[in-house]
Design a protein around this motif. Structure first.
Motif, PDB file in Angstrom:
ATOM      1  N   GLN A  45      38.998  40.864  37.469  1.00  0.00           N
ATOM      2  CA  GLN A  45      38.119  41.083  36.329  1.00  0.00           C
ATOM      3  C   GLN A  45      38.921  41.369  35.062  1.00  0.00           C
ATOM      4  N   ASN A  46      38.299  41.045  33.914  1.00  0.00           N
ATOM      5  CA  ASN A  46      38.897  41.281  32.591  1.00  0.00           C
ATOM      6  C   ASN A  46      40.234  40.550  32.444  1.00  0.00           C
ATOM      7  N   THR A  47      40.267  39.315  32.889  1.00  0.00           N
ATOM      8  CA  THR A  47      41.514  38.548  32.830  1.00  0.00           C
ATOM      9  C   THR A  47      41.198  37.060  32.855  1.00  0.00           C
ATOM     10  N   TYR A  48      42.256  36.244  32.844  1.00  0.00           N
ATOM     11  CA  TYR A  48      42.135  34.788  32.869  1.00  0.00           C
ATOM     12  C   TYR A  48      43.046  34.222  33.949  1.00  0.00           C
ATOM     13  N   LYS A  49      42.782  32.988  34.319  1.00  0.00           N
ATOM     14  CA  LYS A  49      43.526  32.380  35.420  1.00  0.00           C
ATOM     15  C   LYS A  49      45.025  32.322  35.136  1.00  0.00           C
ATOM     16  N   SER A  50      45.402  31.990  33.918  1.00  0.00           N
ATOM     17  CA  SER A  50      46.829  31.910  33.592  1.00  0.00           C
ATOM     18  C   SER A  50      47.523  33.257  33.768  1.00  0.00           C
ATOM     19  N   GLU A  51      46.833  34.335  33.428  1.00  0.00           N
ATOM     20  CA  GLU A  51      47.406  35.668  33.589  1.00  0.00           C
ATOM     21  C   GLU A  51      47.492  36.045  35.064  1.00  0.00           C
ATOM     22  N   VAL A  52      46.479  35.679  35.822  1.00  0.00           N
ATOM     23  CA  VAL A  52      46.483  35.938  37.264  1.00  0.00           C
ATOM     24  C   VAL A  52      47.650  35.212  37.922  1.00  0.00           C
ATOM     25  N   LYS A  53      47.854  33.950  37.575  1.00  0.00           N
ATOM     26  CA  LYS A  53      48.912  33.150  38.203  1.00  0.00           C
ATOM     27  C   LYS A  53      50.303  33.636  37.815  1.00  0.00           C
ATOM     28  N   SER A  54      50.423  34.265  36.649  1.00  0.00           N
ATOM     29  CA  SER A  54      51.736  34.730  36.192  1.00  0.00           C
ATOM     30  C   SER A  54      52.302  35.839  37.062  1.00  0.00           C
TER      31      SER A  54
END
Length: 304
Positions: free
Chosen positions: A175-184
């Protein structure tokens, strides 16, 4: 004083009625979802064909049977995927395991022992009966939480009608995030371009394709794999699992672990993130058909 007591009693009774109503609605929703799955469950005969041609390993699975015809109107469903292979020895994480590719054959060895050989033009056939959950593009499985519960590969399109098959349970939510940030946050040795079959979830009013990431491109002898989707509300959902070896029966990857993979991926977020294991009930408890791999129905919730 008596009036006050009466008011308190009335409030308490109303609260109990409200709770009872909520429980009834929840039970009815759960029953409706179970009925939907039961109505869309199809008994099929699965025939898997394995061939090697022109530096591609092709795996074709064919569904047939009376139940398939009765419930879908289809005589058969054909699922096919090709694994590109380069001539030479393919690197694997375990140095005792080897995949040797020539123009004429593919040889797999484990600890010096040949476990499979496929010659060019040769066809290996494997058969098994199994249950699958199938649905039309226009009849998606709808969740009550706003978060998709399952992943679905597209398995057939016929006369403009596409069919999807229930595959893996969603077990991670950010939550409160984006896929690119999750993958990083995934380790740098995980590849952003894994070999995988395309899967979808139903978001809003359309089927949306997954973004995959894995600890090894091919995972010939098994490995960890995750699929991710962005959904409205600055939320990312995913399924994490561990695949078996490609050449175990049935040929092609099968999931042999969910809960361990869910924990492994969630551990990537211990610094700077809030991780709540099994915090979100998605009611998608599941045992995989070949390894009895268990998903407990509750997703780990990860947030900034």
């Amino acid at each position: 004083m008596k009036d006050r007591m009466k008011l308190l009693v009335m409030v308490a009774v109303a609260a109990l009625i409200c709770i009872a109503c909520m429980q009834t609605v929840s039970a009815e929703t759960e029953d409706a979802q179970k009925k939907w799955i039961k109505d869309h469950t199809v008994n099929v005969k699965s025939t898997v064909l394995l061939t090697y041609e022109d530096e591609y390993l092709e795996i074709t699975e064919i569904y047939t049977g009376n139940d398939l015809k009765k419930k879908t109107g289809l005589e058969k469903i054909v699922k096919s995927k090709k694994i590109p292979l380069e001539i030479g020895e393919i690197e694997t994480k375990n140095k005792k395991e080897k995949v040797l590719v020539t123009k004429n054959e593919v040889i797999l060895e484990d600890n010096g022992k040949e476990v499979l050989k496929i010659k060019k033009g040769e066809k290996k056939v494997f058969e098994k009966n199994k249950e699958v959950v199938l649905t039309k593009e226009s009849d998606p499985y709808l969740t009550t939480t706003g978060i998709p519960d399952w992943t679905w590969p597209k398995v057939s399109c016929w006369f403009g009608i596409c069919w999807y098959e229930m595959e893996d349970p969603i077990n991670l939510v950010w939550q409160n995030t984006y896929k690119s940030e999750v993958k990083s946050e995934f380790p740098p040795d995980w590849t952003d371009y894994p070999y995988e079959n395309t899967q979808y979830v139903f978001i809003g009013n359309k089927w949306v394709k997954a973004d995959g990431i894995a600890d090894d491109r091919y995972r010939f002898f098994g490995g960890h794999h995750a699929r991710l989707w962005e959904i409205p509300g600055d939320t990312v959902i995913g399924n994490a699992h561990h695949d078996d070896a490609v050449f175990n029966y049935p040929i092609g990857h099968q999931v042999d672990d969910y809960e361990g993979a869910e924990e492994k991926v969630s551990n990537f977020y211990l610094n700077g993130w809030n991780v709540e294991a099994d915090n979100l009930d998605l009611s998608n408890e599941y045992f995989s058909p070949f390894y009895n791999a268990y998903n407990n129905g509750s997703a780990t919730l990860i947030s900034k």
